[in-house]
Design a protein around this motif. Structure first.
Motif, PDB file in Angstrom:
ATOM      1  N   UNK A  79     104.009  23.698 -49.321  1.00 27.44           N
ATOM      2  CA  UNK A  79     102.808  23.675 -50.165  1.00 27.44           C
ATOM      3  C   UNK A  79     101.983  22.426 -49.890  1.00 27.44           C
ATOM      4  N   UNK A  80     102.634  21.307 -49.627  1.00 30.62           N
ATOM      5  CA  UNK A  80     101.910  20.071 -49.321  1.00 30.62           C
ATOM      6  C   UNK A  80     101.108  20.218 -48.031  1.00 30.62           C
ATOM      7  N   UNK A  81     101.699  20.875 -47.030  1.00 29.54           N
ATOM      8  CA  UNK A  81     100.980  21.080 -45.774  1.00 29.54           C
ATOM      9  C   UNK A  81      99.804  22.033 -45.943  1.00 29.54           C
ATOM     10  N   UNK A  82      99.956  22.991 -46.855  1.00 28.44           N
ATOM     11  CA  UNK A  82      98.885  23.965 -47.059  1.00 28.44           C
ATOM     12  C   UNK A  82      97.732  23.404 -47.891  1.00 28.44           C
ATOM     13  N   UNK A  83      97.997  22.394 -48.690  1.00 30.62           N
ATOM     14  CA  UNK A  83      97.009  21.904 -49.650  1.00 30.62           C
ATOM     15  C   UNK A  83      95.677  21.481 -49.034  1.00 30.62           C
ATOM     16  N   UNK A  90      98.821  28.603 -46.537  1.00 32.25           N
ATOM     17  CA  UNK A  90      99.603  28.759 -47.769  1.00 32.25           C
ATOM     18  C   UNK A  90     101.016  28.302 -47.468  1.00 32.25           C
ATOM     19  N   UNK A  91     101.822  28.187 -48.505  1.00 29.49           N
ATOM     20  CA  UNK A  91     103.219  27.830 -48.279  1.00 29.49           C
ATOM     21  C   UNK A  91     103.889  28.843 -47.361  1.00 29.49           C
ATOM     22  N   UNK A  92     103.520  30.117 -47.498  1.00 25.53           N
ATOM     23  CA  UNK A  92     104.143  31.154 -46.664  1.00 25.53           C
ATOM     24  C   UNK A  92     103.737  31.010 -45.204  1.00 25.53           C
ATOM     25  N   UNK A  93     102.442  30.785 -44.918  1.00 22.57           N
ATOM     26  CA  UNK A  93     102.046  30.630 -43.518  1.00 22.57           C
ATOM     27  C   UNK A  93     102.674  29.384 -42.911  1.00 22.57           C
ATOM     28  N   UNK A  94     102.840  28.352 -43.711  1.00 19.33           N
ATOM     29  CA  UNK A  94     103.428  27.125 -43.186  1.00 19.33           C
ATOM     30  C   UNK A  94     104.908  27.295 -42.868  1.00 19.33           C
ATOM     31  N   UNK A  95     105.636  28.019 -43.708  1.00 14.91           N
ATOM     32  CA  UNK A  95     107.061  28.203 -43.431  1.00 14.91           C
ATOM     33  C   UNK A  95     107.254  29.122 -42.223  1.00 14.91           C
ATOM     34  N   UNK A  96     106.382  30.128 -42.066  1.00 12.52           N
ATOM     35  CA  UNK A  96     106.487  30.999 -40.896  1.00 12.52           C
ATOM     36  C   UNK A  96     106.124  30.246 -39.624  1.00 12.52           C
ATOM     37  N   UNK A  97     105.087  29.418 -39.687  1.00 14.84           N
ATOM     38  CA  UNK A  97     104.698  28.638 -38.518  1.00 14.84           C
ATOM     39  C   UNK A  97     105.803  27.660 -38.131  1.00 14.84           C
ATOM     40  N   UNK A  98     106.458  27.063 -39.127  1.00 23.72           N
ATOM     41  CA  UNK A  98     107.552  26.137 -38.810  1.00 23.72           C
ATOM     42  C   UNK A  98     108.705  26.861 -38.144  1.00 23.72           C
ATOM     43  N   UNK A  99     109.063  28.038 -38.645  1.00 29.47           N
ATOM     44  CA  UNK A  99     110.142  28.803 -38.015  1.00 29.47           C
ATOM     45  C   UNK A  99     109.790  29.106 -36.562  1.00 29.47           C
ATOM     46  N   UNK A 129      88.703  27.947 -42.771  1.00 30.58           N
ATOM     47  CA  UNK A 129      88.798  26.560 -43.196  1.00 30.58           C
ATOM     48  C   UNK A 129      87.588  26.199 -44.040  1.00 30.58           C
ATOM     49  N   UNK A 130      87.772  25.249 -44.925  1.00 31.36           N
ATOM     50  CA  UNK A 130      86.735  24.931 -45.909  1.00 31.36           C
ATOM     51  C   UNK A 130      85.448  24.443 -45.265  1.00 31.36           C
ATOM     52  N   UNK A 131      85.554  23.577 -44.260  1.00 29.20           N
ATOM     53  CA  UNK A 131      84.357  22.986 -43.675  1.00 29.20           C
ATOM     54  C   UNK A 131      83.566  23.997 -42.861  1.00 29.20           C
ATOM     55  N   UNK A 132      84.264  24.853 -42.122  1.00 26.21           N
ATOM     56  CA  UNK A 132      83.605  25.940 -41.414  1.00 26.21           C
ATOM     57  C   UNK A 132      82.878  25.548 -40.150  1.00 26.21           C
ATOM     58  N   UNK A 133      82.972  24.318 -39.708  1.00 27.18           N
ATOM     59  CA  UNK A 133      82.316  23.893 -38.470  1.00 27.18           C
ATOM     60  C   UNK A 133      83.156  24.293 -37.274  1.00 27.18           C
ATOM     61  N   UNK A 134      82.517  24.352 -36.079  1.00 27.38           N
ATOM     62  CA  UNK A 134      83.319  24.674 -34.888  1.00 27.38           C
ATOM     63  C   UNK A 134      84.491  23.737 -34.691  1.00 27.38           C
ATOM     64  N   UNK A 135      84.277  22.449 -34.927  1.00 29.79           N
ATOM     65  CA  UNK A 135      85.377  21.496 -34.739  1.00 29.79           C
ATOM     66  C   UNK A 135      86.517  21.760 -35.714  1.00 29.79           C
TER      67      UNK A 135
END
Length: 722
Positions: A79-83, A90-99, A129-135
């Motif tokens: 959850x901290x990584x997703x914040x 989300x916490x779920x995408x982060x745990x799947x990405x870590x696996x 992503x919140x900013x939405x810029x190409x970078x």
């Protein structure tokens, strides 16, 4: 602490996990269990039963031979990584990405894994992503770049049909992002990203992505629709986001399955990959379990071994579709003491949407340590020999066995704390709870082992469904409830100790929360686990000087049931046959032993059998702290006024109380005392006296073998372990 103690048979060369993974810890092949339709294995057991310890042992013993990933679903790190990017993570995408990241660097047989299917879904979500810029979008997509990279093994290339993705997909994606002005919610962005992704793939790769994302709910076979719908559902939050996250877990498992499929996979890879989900009773863990169980119920097969933890004995309420578990056939289960793992297959007709998820589960009951294992662990910790012949050590062994009930974590902590502890022969087992303990990974000073256990078993394992407003009071409430016998009794205490609070818990709520956390129930004790109850009783007596909090709770209940008796009310629970017996129980342990003996002496004539049952109910109580005179009083060494019947009943009351508390050895001496006192009563001049002779024989036999006189779920558990 020995990570494998109690689980050796599960972890050995031919044990359950070797057969489940198709590979032994030494690397030898094993005939795999349950193929092609795998159950999700849930390790069941409450706090301190070693579920996480076993999962880590599986990882440590097998991860060099087969790909095994351990994930802690209760860790806040996801959850901290997703914040920072709640719209794209989300916490779920982060745990799947870590696996996936861990498996992308695995260097065992067959080499590392790539995750193009999972990458595609994560990349589309990354556009939000919140900013939405190409970078910003580029940086978010690059977080997953390593999922497409396979580390080469000497002599082996990356030569599967994803080589196009390995070489070109990231370049195409980043080029697309760098030349556009992005609106993170615009359909054109998702379209451009999907086009770039597909353009970088070989034909077989495009076909494979089309297959999986064309199957996304509502996509109607169109992979571009599926990917965009996935991103839209993730953005929506709630159940829609959970659907998207669950589909990503399917993508990860399909990536793993693909690595084993075909001629190349068959030649290069061995065994089965595994995902181990610790603390899977949390929302994140339950979501991942629900996802794989739903897919497999629907006929999607993969070879990924999924092992999770479950505090509840039934595996968790989510498995039963809202129906009471008792109304459905129980899931298959395996107890390590049984030796051979059970056969398992999905029930006929259970592959429908209406079938409970429990049909896809195998419950592995976490084993308690045996009496021999407990003794060996305590002996291993002893620091010096005893010139007295080991009396203190034997008492320590007995105290650890009784207070732990074989719960592994409690055994380890008590054994460590008792290494240099001297225990008088007549001590209460609870005395050992004051033994000091310093944890090896904790720089703090020594603390009483009771404080360590309460923190680890209660404060660090709060019920998942406990409302946040009760977190600060949970331990205190349980402490006061340690003197309660049933829900009626518990509600009296809860009303008193929650007075002034807007939000309150009832006894029903607390009982449900305890069951959810994996603590067992008992028909005669509201806190149904004997060891936990002793920890809480010990804390209650020490809350205030001279046990004032202890006496206050018992006086509260005594006064409540005095009023109930005056009103002629019936017992509110199952622990007592009368309100009077319930009242006298609390009066006994709060200083009213003389009154209780006087009542018992006056009600014995004419009803010996009912009287014996009432005596046992009254005496089922802990003894307060301080000097214990029960043994001397039972033996007639303490002067008591009154006629012979009154004095003999007083002695018998204290002998039975000593037996029923279960925190001191009874043995032959107490057995002889019981027999003598009941034999004395049996020859007195009152109606029914002769019937007590048989009771004398029965009770003395039980006491001699340290068996409870009044059986209940928690004392039966203790008796079976001896």
């Amino acid at each position: 602490m020995c990570d494998e103690l109690g689980s050796e048979r599960l972890l050995d060369e031919d044990g359950f996990f070797a057969r489940l993974l198709g590979r032994s810890p030494s690397g030898a092949g094993r005939e795999a269990l349950y193929e092609p339709d795998l159950p999700v294995v849930l390790l069941t057991g409450g706090p301190g039963m070693g579920k996480g310890r076993l999962l880590r042992a599986v990882r440590d013993r097998f991860a060099a031979k087969v790909p095994v990933i351990y994930l802690d679903c209760g860790s806040p790190v996801y959850a901290d990584r997703a914040e920072p990017e709640p719209g794209a993570r989300s916490a779920a995408t982060e745990v799947l990405a870590e696996a996936a990241r861990r498996l992308s660097t695995w260097q065992g047989t067959g080499g590392s894994f790539t995750f193009p299917r999972l990458f595609a879904g994560l990349a589309v979500i990354a556009t939000q992503v919140a900013e939405g810029t190409p970078d910003a979008v580029t940086a978010e997509v690059q977080r997953y770049e390593e999922l497409l990279q396979r580390q080469r093994l000497r002599g082996l290339g990356a030569g599967d049909f994803w080589r196009g993705a390995l070489r070109g997909a990231m370049r195409n994606l980043l080029t697309t992002l760098s030349v556009r002005t992005l609106d993170p919610y615009a359909a054109s962005v998702s379209t451009a990203l999907v086009d770039a992704l597909f353009d970088g793939l070989a034909p077989r790769g495009r076909t494979e992505l089309a297959r999986i994302y064309g199957a996304y709910p509502g996509a109607a076979g169109q992979p571009d629709h599926g990917l965009r719908d996935l991103a839209a559902d993730f953005r929506s939050g709630g159940e829609e986001r959970e659907l998207a996250e669950s589909f990503l877990f399917r993508a990860l498992r399909e990536d793993l399955e693909a690595a084993y499929a075909g001629t190349v996979g068959w030649l290069r890879r061995v065994g089965r990959p595994a995902v181990l989900l610790d603390r899977a009773e949390t929302p994140l863990g339950e979501q991942l379990l629900r996802a794989v169980l739903t897919d497999r119920r629907g006929g999607l097969r993969d070879r990924v071994v999924v092992v999770g933890t479950a505090r509840r004995a039934d595996g968790g309420a989510f498995l039963y579709g809202g129906l009471p578990p008792r109304e459905l056939p129980p899931p298959a289960e395996f107890r390590p003491a049984d030796g051979v793992p059970p056969t398992w297959s999905r029930r006929a007709g259970s592959g429908t949407e209406r079938a409970p998820l429990a049909d896809g589960v195998l419950l592995l009951r976490m084993p308690l340590l045996t009496a021999d294992q407990v003794r060996l662990e305590t002996e291993r910790r002893q620091r010096r020999a005893e010139p007295e012949g080991g009396t203190s050590r034997r008492r320590v062994d007995a105290a650890v066995a009784r207070l732990s009930g074989g719960r592994p974590h409690t055994v380890f902590r008590l054994a460590a704390a008792s290494a240099g502890f001297r225990m008088p022969a007549d001590a209460n087992d609870r005395d050992i709870l004051d033994a000091p303990l310093r944890l090896p990974d904790d720089g703090a000073a020594e603390r009483p082992v009771a404080d360590v256990l309460l923190r680890e078993l209660i404060l660090e394992q709060l019920p998942v469904r406990l409302p946040a407003e009760h977190h600060d009071q949970w331990l205190d409430l349980l402490t006061h409830l340690s003197v309660a016998h049933d829900k009626d009794c518990a509600d009296v205490l809860l009303r008193h100790h929650q007075a002034g609070r807007v939000h309150r818990l009832t006894a029903h709520h607390v009982a449900e929360l305890l069951a959810d956390t994996g603590w067992p129930g008992c028909e005669r004790h509201f806190i149904g686990d004997f060891g936990l109850r002793q920890l809480l009783v010990h804390r209650l007596y020490g809350l205030s000087p001279d046990g004032a909090a202890w006496y206050a709770d018992h006086h509260l209940l005594r006064d409540h049931y005095t009023a109930r008796a005056a009103d002629g009310a019936a017992p509110g629970g199952t622990a007592f046959r009368s309100v009077t017996a319930h009242r006298l129980n609390h009066h006994l342990v709060s200083g009213g032993a003389d009154d209780v003996a006087r009542h018992l002496a006056g009600t014995l004539p004419g009803r010996p059998q009912e009287w014996c049952a009432e005596l046992l109910e009254i005496a089922q109580a802990p003894y307060p702290g301080g000097a214990d005179t029960r043994r001397e009083r039972a033996q007639g060494l303490v002067a008591v006024d009154g006629p012979a019947l009154r004095r003999t009943v007083d002695q018998l009351l204290h002998a039975v109380w000593l037996c029923e508390e279960r925190t001191r050895p009874t043995g032959r001496e107490t057995a002889r005392t019981l027999a003598k006192l009941l034999d004395l009563l049996s020859i007195m001049e009152f109606e029914g006296a002769g019937q007590l002779g048989r009771t004398a024989t029965d009770w003395s036999a039980l006491a001699e073998h340290d068996q409870p006189l009044l059986r209940c779920a928690c004392t039966d558990q203790l008796a079976r372990r001896r």
